[in-house]
Scaffold this motif. Structure first.
Motif, short mmCIF file in Angstrom:
data_model
loop_
_atom_site.label_atom_id
_atom_site.label_comp_id
_atom_site.label_asym_id
_atom_site.label_seq_id
_atom_site.Cartn_x
_atom_site.Cartn_y
_atom_site.Cartn_z
N ASP A 3 -33.36 -7.82 6.97
CA ASP A 3 -32.86 -8.65 5.87
C ASP A 3 -33.88 -8.62 4.73
O ASP A 3 -35.04 -8.95 4.93
CB ASP A 3 -32.66 -10.09 6.36
CG ASP A 3 -31.97 -10.95 5.33
OD1 ASP A 3 -32.38 -10.91 4.15
OD2 ASP A 3 -31.03 -11.68 5.71
N GLU A 5 -34.28 -10.48 2.20
CA GLU A 5 -34.74 -11.79 1.72
C GLU A 5 -35.80 -12.41 2.61
O GLU A 5 -36.82 -12.89 2.13
CB GLU A 5 -33.54 -12.74 1.58
CG GLU A 5 -32.60 -12.33 0.47
CD GLU A 5 -31.42 -13.29 0.36
OE1 GLU A 5 -31.51 -14.42 0.86
OE2 GLU A 5 -30.41 -12.87 -0.23
N ASP A 6 -35.57 -12.41 3.93
CA ASP A 6 -36.54 -13.08 4.81
C ASP A 6 -37.14 -12.18 5.88
O ASP A 6 -37.94 -12.63 6.69
CB ASP A 6 -35.93 -14.33 5.45
CG ASP A 6 -34.73 -14.02 6.33
OD1 ASP A 6 -34.49 -12.83 6.62
OD2 ASP A 6 -34.04 -14.97 6.73
N GLY A 7 -36.80 -10.90 5.88
CA GLY A 7 -37.41 -9.95 6.80
C GLY A 7 -36.91 -10.02 8.24
O GLY A 7 -37.48 -9.38 9.11
N ARG A 8 -35.87 -10.82 8.50
CA ARG A 8 -35.33 -10.90 9.86
C ARG A 8 -34.60 -9.61 10.22
O ARG A 8 -34.09 -8.91 9.38
CB ARG A 8 -34.34 -12.07 9.99
CG ARG A 8 -34.96 -13.42 9.94
CD ARG A 8 -33.94 -14.54 10.14
NE ARG A 8 -32.89 -14.48 9.13
CZ ARG A 8 -31.58 -14.37 9.42
NH1 ARG A 8 -31.16 -14.34 10.65
NH2 ARG A 8 -30.70 -14.30 8.45
#
Length: 134
Positions: A3, A5-8
């Motif tokens: 992701d 945006e948050d690196g998930r």
């Protein structure tokens, strides 16, 4: 994927050219199967030694047998690849021993058994079908 945006980690798959959100549509077991498949694919491509802690604990009996067959085929066909599988199940260890004992022309399984605990001491036994060390 990741992701932005948050690196998930994003669990997604491509099925017949269609993007599928595996995180929303797959069960926990299916996501574990997907992760194990990706891990084994990567291991096969780069070789070396790979550690899998209870890799088939989440599977039902039929899929457990199928995955043991997969492990056996990988160890036979990829000599530069080693896998260390852990389990606390005596039944699974016996099943693996039976599965791998039918493999001809090589020694593909070594069983290391730890018994005891840190307070009283731990004993180690090692068996590969040809010899035992206690």
């Amino acid at each position: 994927g990741i992701d932005p945006e948050d690196g998930r980690l994003i669990w997604s798959a491509l099925v017949d050219g269609l993007a599928v959100d595996a995180g929303a549509m797959f069960s926990q077991g299916q996501r574990q199967d997907l992760a194990l498949s990706l891990y084994l694919s990567r291991a096969k491509s780069i070789g070396g030694t790979f550690f899998l802690d209870e890799p088939i604990a989440h599977l039902d009996d039929l899929n457990r047998v199928a995955m043991l067959d997969t492990f056996r085929v990988i160890t036979q066909s990829e000599p530069e690849l080693s896998m260390v599988l852990t389990t606390s199940s005596d039944n699974l260890m016996r099943h693996m021993t039976q599965k791998f004992s039918s493999v001809f022309g090589g020694n593909y399984l070594r069983v290391v058994t730890l018994k005891g605990n840190p307070r009283t001491g731990v004993s180690v036994s090692i068996s590969d079908g040809a010899w035992n060390l206690v």
